[in-house]
Design a protein around this motif. Structure first.
Motif, short mmCIF file in Angstrom:
data_model
loop_
_atom_site.label_atom_id
_atom_site.label_comp_id
_atom_site.label_asym_id
_atom_site.label_seq_id
_atom_site.Cartn_x
_atom_site.Cartn_y
_atom_site.Cartn_z
N THR A 104 0.83 -1.20 0.00
CA THR A 104 0.00 0.00 0.00
C THR A 104 0.87 1.26 0.00
N GLU A 105 1.98 1.21 0.71
CA GLU A 105 2.84 2.39 0.86
C GLU A 105 3.98 2.45 -0.16
N ILE A 106 3.97 1.57 -1.14
CA ILE A 106 5.05 1.57 -2.14
C ILE A 106 5.08 2.92 -2.86
N PRO A 107 6.26 3.49 -3.02
CA PRO A 107 6.35 4.75 -3.75
C PRO A 107 5.84 4.58 -5.19
N PHE A 108 5.20 5.62 -5.69
CA PHE A 108 4.60 5.58 -7.01
C PHE A 108 5.62 5.23 -8.09
N ALA A 109 6.78 5.86 -8.03
CA ALA A 109 7.81 5.62 -9.05
C ALA A 109 8.27 4.16 -9.04
N ASP A 110 8.37 3.56 -7.86
CA ASP A 110 8.75 2.15 -7.77
C ASP A 110 7.68 1.25 -8.39
N LEU A 111 6.43 1.57 -8.14
CA LEU A 111 5.33 0.79 -8.72
C LEU A 111 5.34 0.89 -10.24
N VAL A 112 5.61 2.07 -10.75
CA VAL A 112 5.69 2.27 -12.21
C VAL A 112 6.81 1.43 -12.81
N VAL A 113 7.97 1.45 -12.18
CA VAL A 113 9.11 0.69 -12.71
C VAL A 113 8.83 -0.81 -12.65
N ILE A 114 8.19 -1.26 -11.58
CA ILE A 114 7.85 -2.69 -11.47
C ILE A 114 6.92 -3.09 -12.61
N THR A 115 5.91 -2.28 -12.89
CA THR A 115 4.97 -2.62 -13.97
C THR A 115 5.60 -2.44 -15.34
N ALA A 116 6.63 -1.61 -15.45
CA ALA A 116 7.26 -1.35 -16.74
C ALA A 116 8.21 -2.46 -17.17
#
Length: 195
Positions: A104-116
Motif C-alpha cells: 500500500t505504501e510503495i512509492p509511485f515511481a517504484d510501482l511504475v518501474v515494477i509494472t514497466a
C-alpha cells in the motif's frame, strides 16, 4: 514451435482481414484482457499478434489500452471480491497484513518501474494491488505509464528472454525506457499527489 506460432498468427491475420477487422480487434483486445486474469496465457504472443495484424502504431495502442483494461479488471476482481474477505480472517499483527501495508505504501515511481519491466508477472502485481489498500487512482496511473515500455518491448523489440539477453542494444533501449518512465512517474506523482 516457432513455425506453429507463425502459422497461427497468419491464420488469425487472414481471418481478421478477410472477414471483418472488428472481429480481429475484438480477438486482440479479448486475449490481452483475458491474459490479465489467466496468467498462463502468453502476453508477449498476443502483443506481437496485434502488432503484426494491425501495424506498429495501432497494434501498439490496442495492446496498451487492452493491458490497462485487463490489469484494472483483475485489480477490481481482487479488490471487491477477495480483499474484504481476506482481511476479516487475518490476524492484525500477521506477516500478510504487514506485507499488504508495505505494498500500500510503495512509492509511485517504484510501482511504475515494477509494472514497466517486461518480465514482471502482471497478474502478481494486479493481485497485490487489489488485495492491498493502494488507491485505484495511484494503481491506474502506474499502469498507464508503466505499460508503455512493456508493450513496446514485446511488440517491437523481441519476444523471448534469450533474444533480449543476446542483444545489448535491446537491453540498452529497455534500460533507457525504464529511466525515462521513472523520471516521468516522479513528475506525475508530484503533480497529482499520488503518494
Amino acid at each position: 514451435m516457432e513455425e506453429i506460432i507463425r502459422n497461427v498468427l497468419e491464420t488469425i491475420q487472414q481471418f481478421a482481414v478477410h472477414t471483418n477487422p472488428f472481429i480481429g480487434i475484438f480477438i486482440g483486445v479479448g486475449l490481452i484482457i483475458l491474459e490479465s486474469i489467466i496468467p498462463v496465457l502468453p502476453l508477449a504472443l498476443f502483443i506481437a499478434m496485434n502488432t503484426i495484424m494491425f501495424g506498429n502504431v495501432f497494434g501498439f495502442l490496442l495492446s496498451w489500452i487492452s493491458t490497462i483494461c485487463g490489469c484494472m479488471l483483475s485489480f477490481y476482481i481482487f479488490r471487491k471480491g477477495i480483499s474484504s474477505h481476506l482481511y476479516k480472517h487475518l490476524p492484525e499483527d500477521g506477516h500478510v497484513l504487514k506485507f499488504m501495508r508495505r505494498i500500500t505504501e510503495i512509492p509511485f515511481a517504484d510501482l511504475v518501474v515494477i509494472t514497466a519491466m517486461p518480465f514482471t508477472p502482471a497478474f502478481t502485481v494486479n493481485i497485490a494491488g487489489g488485495l492491498s489498500q493502494i488507491s485505484p487512482r495511484k494503481f491506474l496511473a502506474a499502469i498507464i505509464i508503466g505499460k508503455l515500455p512493456m508493450v513496446y518491448f514485446w511488440g517491437f523489440i523481441g519476444s523471448t528472454f534469450l533474444e533480449s539477453l543476446g542483444n545489448p542494444i535491446i537491453l540498452l533501449r529497455i534500460g533507457v525506457m525504464l529511466v525515462v518512465v521513472y523520471v516521468i512517474s516522479k513528475m506525475v506523482s508530484k503533480k497529482f499527489h499520488l503518494e
